[in-house]
Every structure is written in structure tokens, then in C-alpha cells.
Design a protein around this motif. Structure first.
Motif, PDB file in Angstrom:
ATOM      1  N   GLY A  52       0.623  -1.112  -0.050  1.00  0.00           N
ATOM      2  CA  GLY A  52       0.138  -0.001   0.085  1.00  0.00           C
ATOM      3  C   GLY A  52       0.849   1.242  -0.020  1.00  0.00           C
ATOM      4  O   GLY A  52       1.814   1.339   0.364  1.00  0.00           O
ATOM      5  N   GLN A  97       4.193  -6.391  -6.087  1.00  0.00           N
ATOM      6  CA  GLN A  97       2.726  -6.349  -6.577  1.00  0.00           C
ATOM      7  C   GLN A  97       2.933  -5.182  -7.400  1.00  0.00           C
ATOM      8  O   GLN A  97       2.908  -4.002  -6.509  1.00  0.00           O
ATOM      9  CB  GLN A  97       1.656  -6.520  -5.370  1.00  0.00           C
ATOM     10  N   THR A 106      -6.030  -6.320  -1.517  1.00  0.00           N
ATOM     11  CA  THR A 106      -5.479  -7.348  -0.716  1.00  0.00           C
ATOM     12  C   THR A 106      -5.785  -8.669  -1.107  1.00  0.00           C
ATOM     13  O   THR A 106      -4.540  -9.532  -1.077  1.00  0.00           O
ATOM     14  CB  THR A 106      -6.311  -7.188   0.740  1.00  0.00           C
ATOM     15  N   GLY A 165     -13.785  -3.573   7.763  1.00  0.00           N
ATOM     16  CA  GLY A 165     -14.569  -4.474   7.184  1.00  0.00           C
ATOM     17  C   GLY A 165     -15.537  -4.866   8.358  1.00  0.00           C
ATOM     18  O   GLY A 165     -14.768  -5.285   9.491  1.00  0.00           O
ATOM     19  N   GLU A 169     -16.842  -4.979   3.497  1.00  0.00           N
ATOM     20  CA  GLU A 169     -16.251  -3.908   3.581  1.00  0.00           C
ATOM     21  C   GLU A 169     -17.276  -2.678   4.037  1.00  0.00           C
ATOM     22  O   GLU A 169     -18.206  -2.511   3.552  1.00  0.00           O
ATOM     23  CB  GLU A 169     -15.459  -3.593   2.263  1.00  0.00           C
ATOM     24  N   ASN A 194     -12.983  -6.821  11.076  1.00  0.00           N
ATOM     25  CA  ASN A 194     -11.922  -7.563  10.617  1.00  0.00           C
ATOM     26  C   ASN A 194     -10.653  -6.790  10.620  1.00  0.00           C
ATOM     27  O   ASN A 194     -10.505  -5.624  10.313  1.00  0.00           O
ATOM     28  CB  ASN A 194     -11.864  -7.574   9.156  1.00  0.00           C
TER      29      ASN A 194
HETATM   30  C1  UD1 Z   1      -8.710  -3.920   4.774  1.00  0.00           C
HETATM   31  C2  UD1 Z   1      -9.619  -5.058   5.006  1.00  0.00           C
HETATM   32  C3  UD1 Z   1     -10.823  -4.820   5.926  1.00  0.00           C
HETATM   33  C4  UD1 Z   1     -10.021  -4.630   7.328  1.00  0.00           C
HETATM   34  C5  UD1 Z   1      -8.824  -3.475   7.416  1.00  0.00           C
HETATM   35  C6  UD1 Z   1      -8.252  -3.606   8.443  1.00  0.00           C
HETATM   36  C7  UD1 Z   1      -9.876  -6.064   2.613  1.00  0.00           C
HETATM   37  C8  UD1 Z   1     -10.563  -5.759   1.435  1.00  0.00           C
HETATM   38  N1  UD1 Z   1     -10.217  -5.079   3.611  1.00  0.00           N
HETATM   39  O1  UD1 Z   1      -9.340  -2.733   4.649  1.00  0.00           O
HETATM   40  O2  UD1 Z   1     -11.656  -5.496   6.262  1.00  0.00           O
HETATM   41  O3  UD1 Z   1     -11.013  -3.984   8.288  1.00  0.00           O
HETATM   42  O4  UD1 Z   1      -8.163  -4.016   6.337  1.00  0.00           O
HETATM   43  O5  UD1 Z   1      -7.080  -2.422   8.527  1.00  0.00           O
HETATM   44  O6  UD1 Z   1      -8.951  -6.919   2.815  1.00  0.00           O
HETATM   45  N2  UD1 Z   1      -2.356  -3.815   0.461  1.00  0.00           N
HETATM   46  C9  UD1 Z   1      -1.533  -4.442  -0.488  1.00  0.00           C
HETATM   47  N3  UD1 Z   1      -1.822  -4.375  -1.872  1.00  0.00           N
HETATM   48  C10 UD1 Z   1      -2.899  -3.938  -2.259  1.00  0.00           C
HETATM   49  C11 UD1 Z   1      -3.789  -3.299  -0.943  1.00  0.00           C
HETATM   50  C12 UD1 Z   1      -3.626  -3.541   0.204  1.00  0.00           C
HETATM   51  O7  UD1 Z   1      -0.335  -4.790  -0.225  1.00  0.00           O
HETATM   52  O8  UD1 Z   1      -3.264  -3.739  -3.607  1.00  0.00           O
HETATM   53  C13 UD1 Z   1      -1.893  -3.969   1.951  1.00  0.00           C
HETATM   54  C14 UD1 Z   1      -1.696  -2.268   2.550  1.00  0.00           C
HETATM   55  O9  UD1 Z   1      -0.116  -2.049   2.366  1.00  0.00           O
HETATM   56  C15 UD1 Z   1      -1.922  -2.612   4.047  1.00  0.00           C
HETATM   57  C16 UD1 Z   1      -3.001  -3.738   3.670  1.00  0.00           C
HETATM   58  O10 UD1 Z   1      -2.703  -4.622   2.654  1.00  0.00           O
HETATM   59  O11 UD1 Z   1      -0.919  -3.185   4.808  1.00  0.00           O
HETATM   60  C17 UD1 Z   1      -4.481  -3.474   3.953  1.00  0.00           C
HETATM   61  O12 UD1 Z   1      -4.717  -2.702   2.783  1.00  0.00           O
HETATM   62  P1  UD1 Z   1      -5.684  -1.294   3.126  1.00  0.00           P
HETATM   63  O13 UD1 Z   1      -5.823  -0.682   1.868  1.00  0.00           O
HETATM   64  O14 UD1 Z   1      -5.375  -0.409   4.371  1.00  0.00           O
HETATM   65  O15 UD1 Z   1      -7.003  -2.035   3.542  1.00  0.00           O
HETATM   66  P2  UD1 Z   1      -8.320  -1.513   3.945  1.00  0.00           P
HETATM   67  O16 UD1 Z   1      -9.334  -0.952   2.874  1.00  0.00           O
HETATM   68  O17 UD1 Z   1      -8.126  -0.702   5.015  1.00  0.00           O
END
Ligand code: UD1
Ligand code: CA
Length: 484
Positions: A40, A102, A108, A166, A181, A196
Motif C-alpha cells: 500500500g 505487486q 488485498t 470490514g 467492507e 476484521n
Molecule cells: C482491509 C480489509 C478490511 C479490514 C482492514 C483492517 C480488505 C478488502 N479489507 O481494508 O476488512 O477491516 O484492512 O485494517 O482486505 N495492500 C497491498 N496491496 C493492495 C492493497 C493493500 O499490499 O493492493 C496492503 C496495504 O499495504 C495494507 C493492507 O494490505 O498493509 C491493508 O490494505 P488497506 O488498503 O489498508 O485495506 P483496507 O481498505 O483498510
């Protein structure tokens, strides 16, 4: 590890919490692969430094997660990186992990999928977030146990303000049905407080299958990892939820305010550990340990002291207010007075340091050495009971024992191009404001007169004077102003 029935029943009575005293047995449970999501962008940090490299208690956020992951003895740790990627890899290059790129952040689920080619079917997968740094080993062990060999488990938390998370949707029997979500949730679902955390465990084979079938048909057009929960339910794979025993563990970092909150949690934790180990802290809210601090008995630490890297304090050491100590060792009974900066120093027992002293790398002090105010020591050894009490610079020097470095003494170690060594024998006294131009040897027992600039070696046991001779001009008159 398939849970025995009795354990399961007990766990159910505790609300899904599994006894954490049961040791993790990675062999019986089958191999474990850990995937840490760290791709992210973290735009809300408003920083040129990638989010997962922001320091917390002296270590990058991602380093905390990697360190905790490694305590589970996994077969592999895969870090999914993207934004600022090369910088993250370079900064943490030494970490024993495999890096998975990625290139586009499509969600995620998509992120975990990037690591799947590396993970064999018979592994279990534990997903962690690079920006949730305080997650504990105990909680992860409970989560792994709850999943068993073939089940799915996820870590949830109850938040007063569930905004952004979520939501955990349960069926009439209380079993987890799906994760919705925030942006896709109905008004009724938005009222759910159980959230979550993102941390989950799944068998690799099933996870691969579920991830491969994800679609981005949701309000954010992303591949949601969270959709695997509903898929597991459809495939009749048991899904267990563990409510985080300590909600602070699952706090994420999205902005500097949240980072500061976590820093303060870390501060509180390390202060409490020190207090319980018998260290006296003038104020547990005003000490920062950004690394590892080891200590003997009856250590006292005054307010606003910062420790960085590895610091070791002997018995009865006292550290005055406002000191900064990095990568140093301080011997028993040594007192450090307020406002000293100590880095890479080895300080013997019963020394007096400061106030306002600066010890730089490779400052090595024997027992009972005194380093007073506005004295700087760098790459120099001072023998037992030697003193430099005021306004001095001692660099690149070997100083014997019982030496008295007078106020204002400068060891001129640098000729503008090269650094040179100075050797000062035992029991030497240097007068105030003397300059010792290196390389030079001062013999044992020598006295150097105040104001001397010595450029040649000084013989032992004698007084050496190297300054202009004082003269008085008889009959001299001060010029007077002409009156026009
Ligand atoms: C995600 C969860 C949500 C949860 C929340 C907790 C999903 C769809 N949603 O939401 O249910 O309550 O985390 O904080 O999973 N990341 C990647 N690649 C991507 C997208 C994200 O590596 O393409 C990483 C980010 O760096 C981060 C983590 O995944 O460390 C979570 O991503 P973020 O965008 O913060 O998810 P949320 O929308 O907050
Ligand atoms: Ca988030």
C-alpha cells in the motif's frame, strides 16, 4: 494441528479463545508460510518515506512484523511490496524474507495471490499486514491453533468506532458468514462493531483456489482478500474467529497521529517492563527506549532520557535528565549527569560523566574516569581515574591513568587531511588551554604549562612550556584620542 475434542469444547466455552500455554508445534501442524502485505502507498502519512519504513520504537513498522513472524518458525516469510518498493527492499534487504512485487495495487486479495506461486499446497498461510506492527506472537499462535490443519481462522476486534473497517457478519448460529467492507455495507451491517483486522490463517491449497476465483465486483473495484471467507463457507470449510484479546495489538498505522499513538503504547510497554524488572524511572511517561536496554540492579533513570540501539547499564547506574544514550555500555556505579549525548561508548565503573558531556564512538573510559561539562571524547581511551572536567576535546588518543586534562585542552588530531594519534602517558597534567598537535607523545608524569601549543613530543616527568614569554614594556603609553 487438529484440536482435540476436549480442547475444542474448552475453547468454545472461552469464546473461541484457545489456551495459549499449549505450545505451537509447527511439525504436527504442517509447514507454515507467512505473507506480509506491504504494498500500500500510505499516502496519508504525507511523507517521502514509504509507510512501512516509518520508525516505531526505533525499528521500521515492517521490521516489527517480520520479527514477530520469524518467532513462529515459518518455512518462509513473503513480503508483498509495491509502492516505494526498491527503497523498502534496500532498507530491509538483510531480513530473511522473500520479496514479492505487486506492481499494481489491485486489492488485498490480489496482493496475497502474488505470493501464492511460492507457496506449496500443503502449507498453511498466515496473512499479516506490514502496517499493523504490534501484533503479538501469542495471539498468532492462538489463531493458528484455532484454524487447525484444514480450517480458516481470522482475527477480529471490537471497536467503539468501527469506521473504515470490514464488518464481521455472523449467521443466526453465531458463525462467521462473511466480511463486508465499509463501502459495500448496508445500514444494518454498518452498525456491527466486530471488525476484521485483516489477519487470517488458511490452508494454502484452498486459499489458492478461492483467490483465483475472486472478482472485483464491488464498490472499490478491488480484489478483496476478505471475500475468501464467504468462499470458505460455500465450500463448507470451517471458519473460526478469534476476538483479539488486546485490541491495541491490531491497531494499524495510516497517519502520523496513529503512529504517535502506537509509539506511546510502545513507550508505556517498555517503561512497565523496566519498572517490573526493578529499574527506578522518575516518570515512566518520559523515557524512550528505541532498541534494547539491558540493566543491572537499582538503576535510576531520570526524566526525558532516550536510549537507542543496544545499551547496557551496570548495577546502580544513574542517568540524569535529558540524556541520549546510543549503542553504549555503562559500568556499575557510574553517574551520568543531565544532558549528555553518549554514542558508541564503553564507560567503566564508578565514572562521573557530564553534565553536558559528549562521548562519541569508541570513547573507552576506564574505572573512575571523570568527564565534565562541555568535554568531547572520540575514539580515545582514558585510563583509570583520569579526568577531563571542563571544556576539552580528546580525539584519537590513548590516555593513561591518573591523567588530568586541564580546562580548555584540545587534542588537535586533524591536520585538515589526515587524523593523527596522540599518546598521553600516566599521571600527565595538561595546563588550561593547551593544544596538543598530533601526532605526539606526552611522556608519563609530564606537566604541560597552561596556554602551550605543543607540536613536538613532550618528555616524561618535566614541565614543558610552549608559549610566548610574558614581557612587560616599560614606559609604554596608551594612545590617546586627538582633540581637534
Ligand atoms: C482491509 C480489509 C478490511 C479490514 C482492514 C483492517 C480488505 C478488502 N479489507 O481494508 O476488512 O477491516 O484492512 O485494517 O482486505 N495492500 C497491498 N496491496 C493492495 C492493497 C493493500 O499490499 O493492493 C496492503 C496495504 O499495504 C495494507 C493492507 O494490505 O498493509 C491493508 O490494505 P488497506 O488498503 O489498508 O485495506 P483496507 O481498505 O483498510
Ligand atoms: Ca487500512
Amino acid at each position: 494441528m487438529p484440536m482435540r475434542r476436549r480442547e475444542k469444547r474448552k475453547a468454545a466455552r472461552r469464546g473461541g479463545k484457545v489456551d495459549q500455554r499449549v505450545p505451537h508445534d509447527p511439525v504436527r501442524a504442517g509447514p507454515l508460510s507467512i505473507v506480509i502485505l506491504a504494498a500500500g502507498e500510505g499516502r496519508r502519512m504525507r511523507s517521502a518515506l514509504p509507510k512501512v519504513l516509518q520508525p516505531l520504537a526505533g525499528r521500521p513498522l515492517l521490521q516489527h512484523v517480520i520479527d514477530t513472524a520469524r518467532t513462529l518458525a515459518p518455512s518462509a516469510v513473503h513480503v508483498v511490496y509495491g509502492h516505494g518498493g526498491e527503497r523498502v527492499r534496500t532498507a530491509l534487504g538483510a531480513a530473511p524474507v522473500s520479496w514479492v512485487l505487486q506492481a499494481h495495487q489491485l486489492g488485498t486479495g490480489h496482493a496475497v495471490l502474488q505470493a501464492m506461486p511460492e507457496i506449496p499446497d500443503d502449507h498453511r498461510v498466515l496473512v499479516l499486514y506490514g502496517d499493523v506492527p504490534l501484533i503479538s506472537r501469542d495471539t498468532l499462535l492462538q489463531l493458528l491453533q484455532l484454524a487447525g490443519e484444514n480450517g480458516v481462522s481470522l482475527l477480529t476486534a471490537r471497536f467503539e468506532d468501527p469506521q473504515g473497517y470490514g464488518r464481521i457478519v455472523r449467521d443466526a448460529r453465531g458463525l462467521v458468514r462473511q466480511i463486508v467492507e465499509q463501502k459495500d455495507a448496508s445500514v444494518k451491517q454498518l452498525a456491527i462493531r466486530e471488525c476484521n483486522t485483516g489477519v487470517l490463517v488458511s490452508p494454502a491449497r484452498a486459499l489458492r483456489n478461492w483467490l483465483g476465483r475472486l472478482t472485483a465486483a464491488n464498490s472499490q473495484g478491488e480484489y478483496y482478500l476478505t471475500d475468501v471467507i464467504a468462499a470458505a463457507r460455500r465450500d463448507k470449510v470451517p471458519v473460526q474467529a478469534l476476538l483479539a484479546p488486546e485490541p491495541n495489538e491490531v491497531l494499524g498505522v495510516n497517519d502520523k497521529a496513529q503512529l504517535a499513538r502506537l509509539e506511546s503504547l510502545c513507550r508505556g510497554r517498555s517503561a512497565r517492563e523496566l519498572l517490573l524488572a526493578g529499574v527506578t524511572l522518575a516518570d515512566p511517561a518520559r523515557i524512550d527506549v528505541r532498541g534494547t536496554l539491558t540493566h543491572g540492579n537499582d538503576v535510576f533513570i531520570d526524566v526525558n532520557v532516550i536510549f537507542e540501539g543496544r545499551v547496557a547499564l551496570g548495577d546502580r547506574v544513574r542517568i540524569g535528565a535529558g540524556c541520549m544514550v546510543r549503542d553504549s555500555e555503562i559500568g556499575a556505579d557510574t553517574q551520568v549527569h543531565p544532558h549528555c549525548v553518549i554514542e558508541g561508548a564503553l564507560i567503566g565503573p564508578a565514572c562521573l560523566i557530564g553534565p553536558f558531556a559528549r562521548l562519541r564512538p569508541a570513547a573507552t573510559l576506564g574505572p573512575q574516569v571523570h568527564i565534565g561539562n562541555f568535554v568531547e571524547v572520540k575514539n580515545a581511551q582514558l585510563g583509570a581515574s583520569s579526568k577531563a572536567n571542563h571544556l576539552a576535546y580528546v580525539g584519537d588518543a590513548e590516555v593513561g591513568h591518573h591523567v588530568n586534562i586541564g580546562a580548555g585542552t584540545i587534542v588537535a588530531n586533524y591536520d585538515g587531511a589526515q587524523k593523527h594519534q596522540t599518546i598521553i602517558g600516566d599521571d600527565v597534567h595538561t595546563g588550561s588551554n593547551s593544544v596538543l598537535v598530533a601526532p605526539i607523545v606526552v611522556g608519563a608524569g609530564a606537566t604541560i604549562a597552561a596556554g602551550s601549543t605543543v607540536t613536538h613530543s613532550v618528555p616524561a616527568g618535566k614541565l614543558t612550556i610552549a608559549r610566548a614569554v610574558q614581557a612587560t614594556v616599560e614606559g609604554w603609553r596608551r594612545p590617546s584620542k586627538s582633540t581637534k
